[in-house]
Motif scaffolding. Structure first.
Motif, mmCIF file in Angstrom:
data_model
loop_
_atom_site.group_PDB
_atom_site.id
_atom_site.type_symbol
_atom_site.label_atom_id
_atom_site.label_comp_id
_atom_site.label_asym_id
_atom_site.label_seq_id
_atom_site.Cartn_x
_atom_site.Cartn_y
_atom_site.Cartn_z
ATOM 1 N N GLY A 1 44.489 -65.718 -7.513
ATOM 2 C CA GLY A 1 45.281 -65.414 -8.698
ATOM 3 C C GLY A 1 44.928 -64.084 -9.340
ATOM 4 N N LYS A 2 43.928 -63.400 -8.804
ATOM 5 C CA LYS A 2 43.520 -62.114 -9.383
ATOM 6 C C LYS A 2 44.389 -61.012 -8.783
ATOM 7 C CE LYS A 2 38.851 -63.565 -10.412
ATOM 8 N NZ LYS A 2 37.439 -63.483 -10.072
ATOM 9 N N ILE A 3 45.487 -60.693 -9.492
ATOM 10 C CA ILE A 3 46.435 -59.717 -8.980
ATOM 11 C C ILE A 3 46.533 -58.480 -9.865
ATOM 12 C CG2 ILE A 3 47.821 -61.388 -7.685
ATOM 13 C CD1 ILE A 3 49.834 -61.335 -10.084
ATOM 14 N N ASP A 4 45.694 -58.416 -10.919
ATOM 15 C CA ASP A 4 45.705 -57.216 -11.745
ATOM 16 C C ASP A 4 45.151 -56.055 -10.922
ATOM 17 O OD1 ASP A 4 42.636 -56.665 -12.788
ATOM 18 O OD2 ASP A 4 43.058 -58.778 -12.319
ATOM 19 N N GLY A 5 45.543 -54.851 -11.281
ATOM 20 C CA GLY A 5 45.195 -53.672 -10.496
ATOM 21 C C GLY A 5 43.717 -53.450 -10.264
ATOM 22 N N PRO B 1 47.011 -45.101 -13.953
ATOM 23 C CA PRO B 1 45.839 -45.697 -13.292
ATOM 24 C C PRO B 1 45.615 -47.137 -13.772
ATOM 25 C CG PRO B 1 45.329 -43.474 -14.033
ATOM 26 C CD PRO B 1 46.669 -43.831 -14.626
ATOM 27 N N VAL B 2 45.190 -48.014 -12.846
ATOM 28 C CA VAL B 2 45.073 -49.444 -13.163
ATOM 29 C C VAL B 2 44.113 -49.756 -14.306
ATOM 30 C CG1 VAL B 2 45.824 -50.333 -10.931
ATOM 31 C CG2 VAL B 2 43.396 -49.844 -11.290
ATOM 32 N N ALA B 3 43.084 -48.946 -14.476
ATOM 33 C CA ALA B 3 42.106 -49.244 -15.527
ATOM 34 C C ALA B 3 42.517 -48.643 -16.878
ATOM 35 C CB ALA B 3 40.725 -48.728 -15.118
ATOM 36 N N ALA B 4 43.599 -47.871 -16.882
ATOM 37 C CA ALA B 4 44.040 -47.198 -18.110
ATOM 38 C C ALA B 4 45.030 -48.065 -18.881
ATOM 39 C CB ALA B 4 44.680 -45.860 -17.763
ATOM 40 N N ASP C 1 59.475 -62.041 -18.590
ATOM 41 C CA ASP C 1 60.659 -62.753 -18.096
ATOM 42 C C ASP C 1 61.773 -61.805 -17.656
ATOM 43 O OD1 ASP C 1 59.270 -64.977 -18.918
ATOM 44 O OD2 ASP C 1 60.528 -65.388 -20.662
ATOM 45 N N GLU C 2 61.767 -60.578 -18.175
ATOM 46 C CA GLU C 2 62.828 -59.613 -17.871
ATOM 47 C C GLU C 2 62.560 -58.808 -16.603
ATOM 48 O OE1 GLU C 2 64.610 -57.317 -21.317
ATOM 49 O OE2 GLU C 2 62.695 -57.950 -22.186
ATOM 50 N N ILE C 3 61.318 -58.796 -16.124
ATOM 51 C CA ILE C 3 60.950 -57.920 -15.012
ATOM 52 C C ILE C 3 61.838 -58.128 -13.795
ATOM 53 C CG2 ILE C 3 59.143 -57.326 -13.331
ATOM 54 C CD1 ILE C 3 57.080 -57.830 -15.555
ATOM 55 N N ASN C 4 61.986 -59.371 -13.341
ATOM 56 C CA ASN C 4 62.755 -59.627 -12.124
ATOM 57 C C ASN C 4 64.223 -59.266 -12.298
ATOM 58 O OD1 ASN C 4 64.453 -61.843 -10.359
ATOM 59 N ND2 ASN C 4 62.739 -60.908 -9.283
ATOM 60 N N LYS C 5 64.807 -59.654 -13.416
ATOM 61 C CA LYS C 5 66.227 -59.392 -13.669
ATOM 62 C C LYS C 5 66.510 -57.887 -13.657
ATOM 63 C CE LYS C 5 67.818 -60.257 -17.742
ATOM 64 N NZ LYS C 5 67.911 -61.061 -18.932
ATOM 65 N N LEU C 6 65.608 -57.128 -14.245
ATOM 66 C CA LEU C 6 65.801 -55.681 -14.379
ATOM 67 C C LEU C 6 65.450 -54.912 -13.103
ATOM 68 C CD1 LEU C 6 66.640 -53.780 -16.692
ATOM 69 C CD2 LEU C 6 64.222 -53.470 -17.202
ATOM 70 N N THR C 7 64.333 -55.296 -12.451
ATOM 71 C CA THR C 7 63.814 -54.493 -11.341
ATOM 72 C C THR C 7 63.998 -55.113 -9.962
ATOM 73 O OG1 THR C 7 61.601 -55.486 -11.359
ATOM 74 C CG2 THR C 7 61.973 -53.622 -12.851
ATOM 75 N N GLY C 8 64.127 -56.441 -9.908
ATOM 76 C CA GLY C 8 64.152 -57.126 -8.622
ATOM 77 C C GLY C 8 62.750 -57.511 -8.167
ATOM 78 N N TYR C 9 61.744 -57.104 -8.935
ATOM 79 C CA TYR C 9 60.354 -57.414 -8.607
ATOM 80 C C TYR C 9 59.797 -58.471 -9.553
ATOM 81 C CZ TYR C 9 60.208 -53.293 -5.586
ATOM 82 O OH TYR C 9 60.435 -52.391 -4.588
ATOM 83 N N ILE C 10 58.613 -59.004 -9.194
ATOM 84 C CA ILE C 10 57.939 -59.944 -10.082
ATOM 85 C C ILE C 10 56.639 -59.313 -10.581
ATOM 86 C CG2 ILE C 10 58.919 -62.013 -9.016
ATOM 87 C CD1 ILE C 10 56.187 -62.409 -7.619
ATOM 88 N N ARG C 11 56.125 -59.839 -11.678
ATOM 89 C CA ARG C 11 54.877 -59.334 -12.241
ATOM 90 C C ARG C 11 53.792 -59.387 -11.161
ATOM 91 N NH1 ARG C 11 50.525 -61.726 -13.995
ATOM 92 N NH2 ARG C 11 49.132 -60.498 -15.285
#
Length: 159
Positions: free
Chosen positions: A29-33, A66-69, A91-101
């Motif tokens: 579950g650790k998917i942060d940059g 950068p991921v840490a910024a 909740d808007e990410i997928n609708k707007l971009t086609g991607y997921i968080r």
């Protein structure tokens, strides 16, 4: 087994842009940059995250830092000539971009939104961004990536 290609990789191939792809285990579950950079032994200064925002008027903007910024919303607004910028709701990410968080890439969104990279991207030989799916990353020359997404650079992060 053939290597899985994400839409991002197919778009880079089509544009003739050289890249190196990485995969990582995300079962924890650790998917942060920062976690992803650590898992892959990458320099966090070279790994960039894609943040999707909206202006007060509702115009979407993409910022890649950068991921840490941390994104400085005032600097971001100034970079795109807006009064204010706010992060979009998850909740808007997928609708707007086609991607997921966790799998949002500056390459291959549903539409090509105005995209601004932190100016430090010009100081590194390659930049690593999401491959468009959780578990995938691509490493690309910054100038090629900027050209592909018609991006520009600006000072975007909290000091």
């Amino acid at each position: 087994m053939a290597e899985t290609k994400t839409n991002v990789m197919r778009m880079l191939d089509k544009a003739g842009i050289a890249y190196h792809s990485y995969t990582y285990d995300h079962e924890d579950g650790k998917i942060d940059g920062v976690s992803v950079a650590t898992k892959l032994g990458q320099n966090p200064d070279q790994v960039y995250k894609t943040l999707v925002t909206k202006s007060g008027s509702g115009q979407p903007y993409v910022f890649v830092i950068p991921v840490a910024a941390e994104l400085d919303l005032k600097k971001a607004a100034k970079a795109v000539g807006e009064k204010s910028i706010a992060m979009i709701h998850v909740d808007e990410i997928n609708k707007l971009t086609g991607y997921i968080r966790g799998g949002c890439s500056p390459v291959g969104m549903k539409k090509l939104f105005p995209t601004v990279f932190d100016q430090r991207v010009l100081d590194i030989p390659t930049v690593i961004v999401s491959g468009g799916k959780i578990g995938f990353q691509v490493e690309v020359a910054p100038d090629a990536l900027l050209k592909l997404v018609r991006g520009k650079t600006a000072d975007l992060t909290v000091e």
